[in-house]
Design a protein around this motif. Structure first.
Motif, PDB file in Angstrom:
ATOM      1  N   PRO A 121     -45.287 -33.156  22.587  1.00 53.67           N
ATOM      2  CA  PRO A 121     -44.864 -33.806  22.126  1.00 53.67           C
ATOM      3  C   PRO A 121     -44.801 -33.376  21.233  1.00 53.67           C
ATOM      4  O   PRO A 121     -45.240 -32.967  20.473  1.00 53.67           O
ATOM      5  CB  PRO A 121     -45.700 -35.019  21.990  1.00 53.67           C
ATOM      6  CG  PRO A 121     -46.456 -34.948  22.460  1.00 53.67           C
ATOM      7  CD  PRO A 121     -46.353 -34.027  22.685  1.00 53.67           C
TER       8      PRO A 121
ATOM      9  N   ALA B 170     -42.835 -35.726  28.885  1.00 53.58           N
ATOM     10  CA  ALA B 170     -42.310 -36.011  27.550  1.00 53.58           C
ATOM     11  C   ALA B 170     -41.934 -37.482  27.381  1.00 53.58           C
ATOM     12  O   ALA B 170     -41.051 -37.812  26.604  1.00 53.58           O
ATOM     13  CB  ALA B 170     -41.098 -35.131  27.261  1.00 53.58           C
ATOM     14  N   HIS B 171     -42.607 -38.371  28.088  1.00 53.62           N
ATOM     15  CA  HIS B 171     -42.335 -39.789  27.860  1.00 53.62           C
ATOM     16  C   HIS B 171     -43.306 -40.334  26.814  1.00 53.62           C
ATOM     17  O   HIS B 171     -44.187 -39.626  26.338  1.00 53.62           O
ATOM     18  CB  HIS B 171     -42.406 -40.591  29.168  1.00 53.62           C
ATOM     19  CG  HIS B 171     -43.784 -40.879  29.671  1.00 53.62           C
ATOM     20  ND1 HIS B 171     -44.410 -40.117  30.631  1.00 53.62           N
ATOM     21  CD2 HIS B 171     -44.666 -41.857  29.345  1.00 53.62           C
ATOM     22  CE1 HIS B 171     -45.613 -40.607  30.881  1.00 53.62           C
ATOM     23  NE2 HIS B 171     -45.809 -41.660  30.114  1.00 53.62           N
ATOM     24  N   GLY B 172     -43.119 -41.577  26.429  1.00 53.99           N
ATOM     25  CA  GLY B 172     -43.981 -42.188  25.429  1.00 53.99           C
ATOM     26  C   GLY B 172     -44.318 -43.610  25.808  1.00 53.99           C
ATOM     27  O   GLY B 172     -43.848 -44.131  26.822  1.00 53.99           O
TER      28      GLY B 172
ATOM     29  N   ASP C 157     -46.559 -40.517  21.770  1.00 51.95           N
ATOM     30  CA  ASP C 157     -46.081 -39.514  22.722  1.00 51.95           C
ATOM     31  C   ASP C 157     -47.190 -39.226  23.709  1.00 51.95           C
ATOM     32  O   ASP C 157     -48.366 -39.145  23.337  1.00 51.95           O
ATOM     33  CB  ASP C 157     -45.704 -38.221  22.000  1.00 51.95           C
ATOM     34  CG  ASP C 157     -44.293 -38.249  21.439  1.00 51.95           C
ATOM     35  OD1 ASP C 157     -43.626 -39.300  21.577  1.00 51.95           O
ATOM     36  OD2 ASP C 157     -43.855 -37.245  20.873  1.00 51.95           O
ATOM     37  N   SER C 158     -46.816 -39.010  24.958  1.00 47.02           N
ATOM     38  CA  SER C 158     -47.826 -38.716  25.973  1.00 47.02           C
ATOM     39  C   SER C 158     -48.006 -37.229  26.200  1.00 47.02           C
ATOM     40  O   SER C 158     -49.000 -36.812  26.785  1.00 47.02           O
ATOM     41  CB  SER C 158     -47.431 -39.370  27.302  1.00 47.02           C
ATOM     42  OG  SER C 158     -46.230 -38.807  27.794  1.00 47.02           O
TER      43      SER C 158
ATOM     44  N   SER D 188     -46.102 -31.838  21.718  1.00 45.02           N
ATOM     45  CA  SER D 188     -46.103 -32.231  20.308  1.00 45.02           C
ATOM     46  C   SER D 188     -45.693 -31.090  19.387  1.00 45.02           C
ATOM     47  O   SER D 188     -45.523 -31.316  18.191  1.00 45.02           O
ATOM     48  CB  SER D 188     -47.488 -32.728  19.901  1.00 45.02           C
ATOM     49  OG  SER D 188     -48.474 -31.728  20.088  1.00 45.02           O
TER      50      SER D 188
ATOM     51  N   GLY E 193     -39.896 -39.218  18.667  1.00 42.03           N
ATOM     52  CA  GLY E 193     -40.831 -38.566  19.574  1.00 42.03           C
ATOM     53  C   GLY E 193     -40.127 -37.830  20.694  1.00 42.03           C
ATOM     54  O   GLY E 193     -38.890 -37.794  20.786  1.00 42.03           O
ATOM     55  N   SER E 194     -40.910 -37.232  21.576  1.00 44.34           N
ATOM     56  CA  SER E 194     -40.311 -36.482  22.681  1.00 44.34           C
ATOM     57  C   SER E 194     -39.422 -37.344  23.580  1.00 44.34           C
ATOM     58  O   SER E 194     -38.481 -36.811  24.186  1.00 44.34           O
ATOM     59  CB  SER E 194     -41.400 -35.780  23.506  1.00 44.34           C
ATOM     60  OG  SER E 194     -42.383 -36.681  23.944  1.00 44.34           O
TER      61      SER E 194
END
Length: 575
Positions: free
Chosen positions: A24, A81-83, A96-97, A100, A289-290
């Motif tokens: 992320p 790359a999800h949040g 962000d999961s 980064s 974020g991602s």
């Protein structure tokens, strides 16, 4: 791209490994056209999984004029790359999961992800910075991008004159390899004879003949091979394993691949040195974020008439006459593909989607070879939303703690990564607050968690106990973080397995450079291709974007590819 080795010199296959640091749209809402699956349908290509690799392939294929359907099992896109969001009385915190660390993304570059975004005409907004802080046994180390002299000064300050000298020798030893690895843009590569027109003819004449000759000599005499470990470059530069330079690049290799420098490909680290330390180079953070990256790639699909479906869990591939012609979803619907099916799922899950009766007798070395694919360890995550009152304005985006150089860099608890994206992205946290993501990268053993009931007191107590190493790492620079915390959560290998559908919660395959290469993208099943970090060039955001490029160019003809490259050159996004 891996298959280029069959029609060109072996090193050409590694030119796609543009391994910038990873890890992320300003809006937080997911792309409006992303929706749940509800009915049968037919398209030219069906992509299983919406990770960066799958979305890169889907976006490029949509650009080439194919109708594309992406099927995502989760309720949101992006894969790793999800949040996610946590709402509190103070306001909403956005986490962000996954990745980064990004570079080469805010402007046209050789990063494969940026090249995909440029090709399809979509990108999130980016904020840039040029420093992160490391907490090493020797002391605090400030890593600056775009400034070799500043990096050398830090090495000299903590490692003495010998470390500075080691750095200069490493730069010299890396020069020819970096020229080779960075010689052809990943977007120009393909794994068939068409590479002569898209890659060799435009770019081979631009390579410095003297450096190319030197590379060939070093390959023969010193074993400096793009597909071999970067430790050979360090050895060729006479950098001893006890040097701060060797140790720092051991860390960097681990950050890129989840493996130490003796097992990480030379191409990945070499290219990073060239790009990261180029004059004026910066690090990048996607605003939003991602997930904003995933949204941009999804828009490239849906704006061209394609579909990106969530809650569309694929139960199995549909086979006819020995070929893969679509996917059967859990809701009973079938998504058929006229041209190809692309799996962005990890190798272990992809193999399980092939009906047992349709599996080829020999899978060794292919992208379906689950039995012989070793796994990296898993992750432990800590997400915290916290009060920022009184904290320095220059708190910084990234903080990395290395506990002990005498332990392997991938030893359990030895390395902790911390990202605070809200220092650049004000939308990530309420006013006066920040969000952070601290994690153990691929060093948490899944076996210690296997079989635990996620609702049990034992599991909750174990999470609290194991999270101590993460809290203590954050306390290196925010001593009162626990008092400041408004909301926090701990993710374990079981979380990783559950939400990312990762066998054993793994980061990905653990192929050792010089031992076994990541497999290519054509499955030993007609009509089926694979992308993502189970395929060449491997793990990391730039690499998986490169795998998406490879699959798109395995499907799209040379004429369309050449037209895209010409369009990008006219737009100034490709050299």
């Amino acid at each position: 791209m891996a298959a280029l080795a069959t029609s060109a010199p072996r090193w050409l296959a590694c030119l796609a490994v543009c391994a910038a640091l990873q890890a992320p749209t300003t809006g937080r809402a997911r792309t409006a056209s992303v929706r749940a699956a509800a009915r049968d349908g037919t398209s030219d290509v069906v992509v299983v999984g919406s990770g960066i690799g799958g979305l890169s392939a889907a976006a490029l294929l949509a650009k080439y004029g194919y109708s594309v359907t992406v099927c995502e099992s989760h309720d949101r896109i992006g894969g790793c790359a999800h949040g996610f969001e946590r709402r509190t009385a103070a306001g909403s915190f956005h986490f962000d999961s996954g990745p980064s660390l990004f570079s080469g993304c805010s402007a046209p570059s050789s990063n494969p992800l940026r090249q995909v975004l440029d090709a399809v005409g979509e990108t999130p907004e980016w904020a840039s910075y040029d420093e992160w802080v490391m907490y090493l046994p020797e002391g605090e180390f400030r890593t600056r991008s775009g400034d070799r002299a500043a990096f050398e000064a830090e090495l000299r300050r903590l490692g003495g004159a010998s470390a500075a000298a080691d750095w200069r020798r490493l730069l010299a030893a890396n020069e020819a390899l970096a020229e080779v690895v960075g010689g052809v843009p990943p977007i120009a590569l393909r794994a068939d004879p068409g590479a002569a027109a898209t890659a060799l003819a435009p770019y081979a004449p631009k390579l410095d003949p003297a450096l190319m000759a030197r590379f060939g000599l070093e390959l023969l005499t010193k074993g400096i091979d793009p597909s071999g470990p970067f430790s050979r470059v360090l050895d060729a530069a006479n950098v001893p394993p006890t040097s701060l330079v060797y140790r720092w690049f051991d860390f960097l290799a681990f950050a890129l691949s989840g493996l130490p420098v003796t097992e990480t490909s030379a191409a990945a680290v070499s290219f990073m040195i060239k790009e990261f330390f180029a004059d004026g180079a910066v690090m990048d953070a996607p605003l939003g974020g991602s997930p904003a990256i995933a949204d941009a790639l999804a828009r490239a699909v849906t704006s061209r008439g394609g579909e990106v479906l969530t809650r569309a869990h694929v139960d199995e591939f549909v086979m006819e006459d020995g070929a893969c012609v679509g996917c059967r979803l859990r809701d009973g619907s079938v998504r058929r593909a006229r041209e190809a099916v692309v799996s962005n799922a990890p190798v272990w899950q992809t193999l399980n989607l092939v009906p047992a009766a349709a599996r080829p007798p020999r899978l060794e070395g292919t992208c379906l070879d689950a039995a012989n694919t070793p796994m990296t360890g898993s992750f432990l995550h800590l997400h915290v939303g916290f009060d920022a009152a009184g904290l320095p304005e220059d708190l910084g985006v990234h903080h990395i703690v290395v506990a002990d150089w005498d332990e392997p860099i991938d030893a359990r608890d030895n390395c902790v990564f911390v990202a605070i994206p809200s220092t650049l992205d004000g939308g990530a946290a309420p006013d006066g607050h920040h969000v952070l993501h601290a994690y153990l990268p691929a060093t948490e053993p899944y076996a210690d968690w296997a079989g635990l009931d996620r609702a049990s007191a034992e599991y909750k107590a174990k999470k609290e106990a194991r999270a101590e190493v993460l809290w203590k790492a954050v306390e290196r620079f925010i001593p009162d973080i626990r008092r400041r915390a408004v909301v926090s959560s701990v993710g374990t290998p079981l979380t990783h397995e559950r939400f990312l559908r990762r066998e054993g919660g793994t980061f990905g395959p653990a192929f050792k450079a010089g031992d076994r290469a990541f497999p290519g993208h054509k499955a030993p099943v007609d009509g089926l291709f694979c992308c993502g970090d189970s395929t060449f060039p491997g793990i990391g955001v730039p690499a998986v974007a490169g795998s998406g490029i490879a699959v798109a160019h395995a499907i799209a003809p040379v004429g369309k590819h050449l037209a895209l490259l010409s369009e990008m050159r006219r737009a100034g996004t490709l050299a």
